[in-house]
Each structure stands twice: as C-alpha cells, then as structure tokens.
Design an enzyme around this catalytic site. Structure first.
Site, PDB file in Angstrom:
ATOM      1  N   LYS A 110       0.862  -1.197   0.000  1.00  0.00           N
ATOM      2  CA  LYS A 110       0.000   0.000   0.000  1.00  0.00           C
ATOM      3  C   LYS A 110       0.887   1.231   0.000  1.00  0.00           C
ATOM      4  CE  LYS A 110      -4.417   1.106   0.175  1.00  0.00           C
ATOM      5  NZ  LYS A 110      -5.578   0.379  -0.358  1.00  0.00           N
ATOM      6  N   GLY A 222     -20.037   7.256   2.907  1.00  0.00           N
ATOM      7  CA  GLY A 222     -19.185   7.603   1.767  1.00  0.00           C
ATOM      8  C   GLY A 222     -20.016   7.684   0.506  1.00  0.00           C
ATOM      9  N   GLY A 224     -17.993   7.915  -2.698  1.00  0.00           N
ATOM     10  CA  GLY A 224     -16.920   7.964  -3.679  1.00  0.00           C
ATOM     11  C   GLY A 224     -17.006   6.749  -4.592  1.00  0.00           C
ATOM     12  N   ASN A 225     -15.872   6.339  -5.099  1.00  0.00           N
ATOM     13  CA  ASN A 225     -15.852   5.258  -6.084  1.00  0.00           C
ATOM     14  C   ASN A 225     -16.574   4.004  -5.587  1.00  0.00           C
ATOM     15  OD1 ASN A 225     -14.104   2.596  -6.861  1.00  0.00           O
ATOM     16  ND2 ASN A 225     -14.484   3.897  -8.631  1.00  0.00           N
TER      17      ASN A 225
HETATM   18  P1  NAD Z   1     -13.064   7.972  -2.660  1.00  0.00           P
HETATM   19  O1  NAD Z   1     -12.007   8.967  -2.365  1.00  0.00           O
HETATM   20  O2  NAD Z   1     -13.514   7.782  -4.060  1.00  0.00           O
HETATM   21  O3  NAD Z   1     -14.378   8.283  -1.786  1.00  0.00           O
HETATM   22  C1  NAD Z   1     -14.347   8.451  -0.395  1.00  0.00           C
HETATM   23  C2  NAD Z   1     -15.727   8.941   0.039  1.00  0.00           C
HETATM   24  O4  NAD Z   1     -15.787   8.968   1.456  1.00  0.00           O
HETATM   25  C3  NAD Z   1     -16.079  10.352  -0.440  1.00  0.00           C
HETATM   26  O5  NAD Z   1     -17.454  10.411  -0.749  1.00  0.00           O
HETATM   27  C4  NAD Z   1     -15.773  11.204   0.793  1.00  0.00           C
HETATM   28  O6  NAD Z   1     -16.526  12.404   0.810  1.00  0.00           O
HETATM   29  C5  NAD Z   1     -16.258  10.253   1.858  1.00  0.00           C
HETATM   30  N1  NAD Z   1     -15.738  10.511   3.194  1.00  0.00           N
HETATM   31  C6  NAD Z   1     -14.498  10.806   3.591  1.00  0.00           C
HETATM   32  N2  NAD Z   1     -14.462  10.904   4.917  1.00  0.00           N
HETATM   33  C7  NAD Z   1     -15.710  10.641   5.372  1.00  0.00           C
HETATM   34  C8  NAD Z   1     -16.307  10.579   6.641  1.00  0.00           C
HETATM   35  N3  NAD Z   1     -15.609  10.778   7.762  1.00  0.00           N
HETATM   36  N4  NAD Z   1     -17.637  10.297   6.728  1.00  0.00           N
HETATM   37  C9  NAD Z   1     -18.344  10.076   5.621  1.00  0.00           C
HETATM   38  N5  NAD Z   1     -17.831  10.110   4.389  1.00  0.00           N
HETATM   39  C10 NAD Z   1     -16.537  10.399   4.282  1.00  0.00           C
HETATM   40  O7  NAD Z   1     -12.538   6.589  -2.034  1.00  0.00           O
HETATM   41  P2  NAD Z   1     -12.923   5.105  -2.467  1.00  0.00           P
HETATM   42  O8  NAD Z   1     -11.986   4.674  -3.539  1.00  0.00           O
HETATM   43  O9  NAD Z   1     -14.375   5.007  -2.668  1.00  0.00           O
HETATM   44  O10 NAD Z   1     -12.483   4.294  -1.159  1.00  0.00           O
HETATM   45  C11 NAD Z   1     -13.334   4.191  -0.019  1.00  0.00           C
HETATM   46  C12 NAD Z   1     -12.815   3.080   0.883  1.00  0.00           C
HETATM   47  O11 NAD Z   1     -12.788   1.859   0.143  1.00  0.00           O
HETATM   48  C13 NAD Z   1     -11.407   3.252   1.441  1.00  0.00           C
HETATM   49  O12 NAD Z   1     -11.348   2.623   2.697  1.00  0.00           O
HETATM   50  C14 NAD Z   1     -10.566   2.479   0.446  1.00  0.00           C
HETATM   51  O13 NAD Z   1      -9.322   2.051   0.986  1.00  0.00           O
HETATM   52  C15 NAD Z   1     -11.486   1.312   0.176  1.00  0.00           C
HETATM   53  N6  NAD Z   1     -11.225   0.586  -1.054  1.00  0.00           N
HETATM   54  C16 NAD Z   1     -11.207   1.210  -2.262  1.00  0.00           C
HETATM   55  C17 NAD Z   1     -11.000   0.470  -3.407  1.00  0.00           C
HETATM   56  C18 NAD Z   1     -11.058   1.079  -4.773  1.00  0.00           C
HETATM   57  O14 NAD Z   1     -10.968   0.324  -5.754  1.00  0.00           O
HETATM   58  N7  NAD Z   1     -11.235   2.391  -4.919  1.00  0.00           N
HETATM   59  C19 NAD Z   1     -10.763  -0.912  -3.317  1.00  0.00           C
HETATM   60  C20 NAD Z   1     -10.812  -1.526  -2.076  1.00  0.00           C
HETATM   61  C21 NAD Z   1     -11.040  -0.771  -0.952  1.00  0.00           C
END
Ligand code: NAD
Length: 431
Positions: A110, A222, A224-225
């Site tokens: 990571k 959340g 996001g993605n």
């Molecule tokens: P992202 O940056 O696309 O989205 C994060 C979201 O969380 C946003 O909507 C942000 O506004 C929100 N957020 C941040 N802090 C917050 C809080 N305290 N309360 C509520 N919402 C909050 O990130 P992502 O890629 O969607 O990743 C989210 C999680 O999933 C992380 O833990 C990441 O490690 C995990 N993850 C992501 C992937 C991937 O392919 N993107 C794969 C496996 C795990």
C-alpha cells in the site's frame, strides 16, 4: 480534513490485533507470527514539488510492502491530508489477506502521500505522482510491487505514474500499475469493480439470511468510487438505498443525505464532485434530508455499508446501530474496530469483512494484469462475470467456515487467508 479519526484507533495496532487473534486460533509458530505481523519492507520519502505559483512544497510519501510470498505486492495508493505510515502499514497487511482470500497470486502492499488534492491543481497533482515514482522506481515494478487507485486517486493519477516509470526505464511497462484508463491498458469494469464486488457478496449473504434483497433497504457511508457503484448495483438488484454520506470540503464536516423512499443515484451524480462530495444545497432542493454525517449509522435499515475510511464503527457508536440491521458489508478497509467487532458478533449481526467484501477492486486489477500480459482485452460483461464468480466462490468458502465452525466472519476470512500465506512462506523455506 477528517474529524472522525482518533488516537483510539491506531489502524496498524488493529491490524496486528486481528492477526494475533487468528494466529492463536491457527496455533501459528513464533517465526510465522513475527514475519507476518509486520511488513517485509517500508519506504518513507520526501517528494519535492514545484507548485503553480513557483514555490516548492515538500510532500511526504510512503510505500509499504507487507508480504510477497504468493506473488508481487499489490495495493492502492491514496492521497490524504491525514495519511500516516501506520495507516499505510495496516492497509498493506490487509492487502496480503485480501489477495489470499480471493486466491489471486499476489501479495500485499500500500502507498500514500500526505496531501489534500482538493487544494491542488491538476498540474501539481501530476508532479506529485511523478515525484512519487522517481523515489520508488527501483523498488516497484510488474514483478515487484504494483500500485492501483485508492482514496482520492484515479485512473488519471495512475497514467501519470505509469508514464514516469516508463520514461525512467526507457520502455513500455503497462504491468507497472493497474486502474489505468480503458484504452491505455486499463480493464473495462475496473472502475465499478469494488462497489459491484461488495454487492455480489451482499447478494449471497442475503440468500444465506433467507432475505429477499428486493425487500431490503441499506445505508452507506461515503459516496466515492466504492459507494457509488455499490449503491448502483444494490438498486439494480432491487434493493432500496436510503442514505449516503460524505465529507463536505466547504463546511469541513460530514453530512448524511437521507430519503426514506429511496435515494436516486442518477439524480445525485450530477451534484457530486470528483472527490465524492455532494452539493448540500442542491440535495436539499431535491427533497433529501441533510443530517449530521454519522446519521448513516443509525438508520432503520437491513444493511449497513461503511465505504469511506477506516475506524468508523467503534465501541462508542456501535450500539447506535438499529436492531433491524441484519448485515454489515465493509466496502471500506478497516472500518470496524475490534471492540465493535465483539459487540456486532454478540448482537448476531452478520458481517462481510473488508478483506472479502471489497476484494473486487484488486481482483479486477489482477484481471487487468492478465489482459495486459496477453495484450488481449475482454468485454465488460466478461470481466464482470469472472469477477462475480471469483467473489461468489470466496464468499462461499468463508460462509462455509462460519457455518461449520461457528466463527465470526472476519476470523473465518483471516483463517483462510493467513493459512494460504503461511503455506507459501513455508514452501519457499522462509519459515
Ligand atoms: P473515494 O475517495 O472515491 O471516496 C471516499 C468517500 O468517502 C467520499 O465520498 C468522501 O466524501 C467520503 N468521506 C471521507 N471521509 C468521510 C467521513 N468521515 N464520513 C463520511 N464520508 C466520508 O474513495 P474510495 O476509492 O471510494 O475508497 C473508499 C474506501 O474503500 C477506502 O477505505 C478504500 O481504501 C477502500 N477501497 C477502495 C477500493 C477502490 O478500488 N477504490 C478498493 C478496495 C477498498
């Protein structure tokens, strides 16, 4: 940026406590424990960056390679203003278990950069990406350690990093990074893979619980993605998503967006920025109730999907979870602390642990590697079909162990994963 991270949740200590617990259950020998409770290699470095105004800012970058006995290290790279080496360590450990639980030939790594892309131009972000690769180019690569997108990084960041790596090495090396844009070595389906993967496992869990998904409702932390595609897949399966939450950059706090009859993802997307932040005023006009950020947790729903960040369900708030909740599916990495785990288990709420629930992203990254190696790219349906079968069989193996041994699902997933990694270390003669 975030107010919810507290010292109480040192993420690496949590990852180690989770490991120690299962190491006891597996009766692991001392050498295996010492090797696996800490990373093989760690890098911490400065990234001097020319800003648009001509000044120089020095950002700190980290890359942690936890274990590569089963294959090259694999794991995302996040941009976050509160990034710490301990968080990156924990995330690297979880990547090792994640790749093992879905049985793909990769290890765990990571990376992160302490920065807030909200306040950085595209050019400044590009220079950070290139600076990261200049520091790590000799220690990463298709056969060593392969990054991917994570919180606040995207396909565009991956492409800048790839370009820098290829420029340094004087050759094309598409296997250096995954999550690339489609058309430049990326895989169709990668963007939606993590969120869709979460819902493939939720679908299986609903069947195990004897619930009709079309009669359930869910609340998400959340937007996001991961969350956006999980919400979309859940709605396509007939479920009713009623709440999502996000960080509001302008107000420097979090909000939950709630609509009892169901939220409409296609309505919310146009008022959401590229960081997953929803425009509060626009949502209110559309009839959404805007509540404090932690209201996602106490909604009267069947399913909770934490999909933001680590350390969100703790002993302080776990009792606020409604009695109606039957399942927690961890879209985020490490959203639940061990104390909260104990109470969730006691209350009989089913859990799909992060290393299983959100493994769709890395599984699709693995498919991207396979396609890149053969230079033949699959159609989206083929990618998602293969993803579904990989996620479903991993879910089945874990749920079988839960049923037959009466285990908590996190322990069951860890037992499968740790056993596979220990075997690889033994077979290589490391322990
Ligand atoms: P992202 O940056 O696309 O989205 C994060 C979201 O969380 C946003 O909507 C942000 O506004 C929100 N957020 C941040 N802090 C917050 C809080 N305290 N309360 C509520 N919402 C909050 O990130 P992502 O890629 O969607 O990743 C989210 C999680 O999933 C992380 O833990 C990441 O490690 C995990 N993850 C992501 C992937 C991937 O392919 N993107 C794969 C496996 C795990």
């Amino acid at each position: 940026m975030l107010t919810t991270k507290t010292k109480a949740a040192n993420t690496f200590e949590i990852a180690q406590a989770q490991f120690d617990r299962v190491a006891d259950m597996l009766d692991l020998e001392q050498g295996a424990r010492e090797l696996l409770r800490s990373p093989l290699r760690e890098f911490s470095f400065a990234i001097p960056t020319k800003m648009d105004d001509g000044s120089v800012r020095v950002f700190r970058g980290f890359r942690v390679q936890h274990n590569d006995a089963r294959g090259p290290c694999k794991g995302g790279l996040r941009f976050h203003p509160m990034e710490t080496l301990d968080t990156v360590r924990a995330l690297a450990v979880w990547m090792t278990w994640k790749c093992a639980v879905v049985d793909i030939p990769l290890g765990g790594g990571k990376g992160g950069v302490i920065c807030d892309p909200h306040g950085l131009s595209a050019g400044e972000q590009e220079r950070i990406c290139r600076g990261f690769v200049r520091q790590m180019a000799r220690h990463m690569g298709p056969e060593i350690d392969v990054p991917a997108p994570d919180v606040m990084t995207s396909a565009q960041h991956m492409l800048w990093m790839l370009d820098e790596f290829e420029t340094i090495h004087g050759r094309r090396a598409p296997g250096f990074i995954t999550g690339k844009p489609v058309g430049v070595g990326g895989s169709k389906g990668r963007t939606e893979a993590t969120g869709f993967g979460v819902m493939y496992t939720v679908r299986e869990a609903m069947a195990d619980l004897g619930l009709d998904i079309a009669k359930t409702s869910a609340s998400f932390q959340g937007f996001g993605n991961v969350s956006q595609y999980a919400v979309r897949a859940y709605a396509q399966m007939g479920g009713t998503p009623v709440c999502v939450s996000c960080w509001d950059q302008r107000e420097q706090t979090t909000f939950a967006f709630y609509r009892k009859q169901g939220i409409d993802i296609d309505q919310l997307m146009p008022i959401t920025d590229r960081f997953g932040g929803i425009d509060r005023a626009a949502a209110e006009k559309m009839g959404y109730e805007v509540l404090p950020g932690d209201a996602w947790l106490d909604r009267d729903v069947d399913i909770l999907v934490p999909a933001a960040l680590e350390g969100q369900i703790t002993e302080d708030n776990v009792l606020r979870i409604s009695d109606r909740v039957r399942l927690i599916a961890e879209g985020a990495n490490g959203p639940t602390t061990p104390e909260a785990d104990r109470l969730i288990h006691e209350r009989g709420i089913a859990l799909i642990p992060d290393v299983l629930a959100n493994a769709g992203g890395v599984t699709c990254s693995y498919f991207e590697q396979v396609q890149g190696n053969t230079n033949y790219y699959w159609e989206r349906d083929e990618v998602l079909g293969k993803l579904d079968s990989k996620m479903t069989s991993a879910y089945r193996a874990v749920s079988e162990l839960v049923r037959s041994r009466g285990l908590y699902a996190r322990d069951a997933a860890y037992m499968i994963a740790i056993d596979r990694v220990v075997r690889a270390c033994r077979d290589r003669g490391w322990i």
